[in-house]
Design a protein around this motif. Structure first.
Motif: not given
Ligand code: R1P
Ligand code: URA
Length: 274
Positions: A258, A262, A266
């Motif tokens: 996770e 992320k 991003k």
């Protein structure tokens, strides 16, 4: 005309390890350590035009949000970074198969999306960190003149390399936490891990003097090499780090995928604006 005779090409005129031809890479390169992470990045792409694999070097070129990008795995360590950066530079700045310097050299944007362990208690697991600079104790300076060397700890020589200031600023403005990265030559002893034999760098687990003096925040195995070679070759590099462990508090991420995901999402959004 200068002939770069030491460039090795395959029979199909692709570069030796990456097995790529000029025109098969974009001017924006994302490097990852793990070949499996290449697919994790390109699952967000809307189109793919090149796929190539040889050894640990897996390359995919496509587009994200209309922006052409190339994702390439380096495998672990700056020995592989040496191969990847030199061959990407050959593809960009040398006319092939003639092996003569390109009359109009170009600059690549190179963004590492990697994982790392924090060596400061105030950088918790889950932090997305951008390396402002890196100290390399990986030995790559044996082959290049990276400038002044410094003895970080007794008998441990380091070179210092700075990321592209503008790229670091862009990622910092978008919420990545700035840090100073230590690039090691291995995962165990060279990062202070004592398993069945003691590490000479076990002080890394106790916020040793040289860690706080230099403001070091995290350890991994590629950033200093990417920064130092990019500077010498005229490319612009930035290194993103998903912090999966904290070596001081002993914390480990329970959801490493996770955190990495992320960073990827991003990172892609920001890169697509460049
Ligand atoms: C070690 O497990 C590897 O993880 C880190 C280190 O730099 C080293 O390559 O980065 P990646 O997850 O990008 O491979
Ligand atoms: N990668 C490393 O090299 N070290 C860590 O502690 C975590 C990821």
């Amino acid at each position: 005309m200068l002939h770069l005779s030491e460039i090795i090409l395959n029979d199909d005129h692709s570069v030796y390890h990456l097995h790529l031809h000029p025109g098969e890479i974009s001017d924006l390169i994302i490097t990852v350590g793990d070949p499996g992470r290449v697919e994790q990045v390109v699952q967000h792409f809307e189109s793919i035009r090149v796929k190539r694999q040889y050894r640990e070097f897996y390359t995919i070129t496509g587009t994200f949000a209309g922006r052409p990008m190339t994702v390439i795995s380096t495998g672990i360590g700056t020995d592989n970074v040496d191969i990847v950066l030199n061959e990407l530079d050959i593809l960009t700045n040398v006319l092939l198969p003639e092996r003569v310097p390109h009359p109009f050299p170009r600059s690549l944007i190179i963004c590492r999306m990697g994982t790392s362990g924090a060596i400061r208690s105030n950088y918790p697991v889950g932090t997305l960190l951008v390396s402002t600079s890196a100290w390399g104790i990986d030995g790559l300076q044996t082959g290049y003149d990276f400038g002044n060397l410094r003895e970080l700890a007794p008998g441990v020589m380091a070179y210092h390399a700075i990321g592209d200031e503008r790229l670091v600023e862009i990622f910092t403005n978008e919420g990545f936490i700035p840090g100073i990265t230590l690039t090691a030559s291995g995962f165990y002893g060279p990062q202070g891990r004592s398993i069945r034999i003691p590490s000479k760098l076990s002080a890394l687990r106790s916020e040793a003097d040289f860690v706080s003096d230099l403001g070091l925040t995290n350890i991994e195995m590629e950033t200093a090499g990417i920064y130092a070679l990019s500077r010498l070759l005229g490319h612009r590099a930035v290194s993103l780090n998903a912090i999966l462990a904290n070596r001081i508090t002993g914390e480990f991420s329970s959801k490493p995928e996770e955190v990495v995901d992320k960073m990827i999402k991003k990172g892609l959004q920001i890169l697509s604006t460049l």
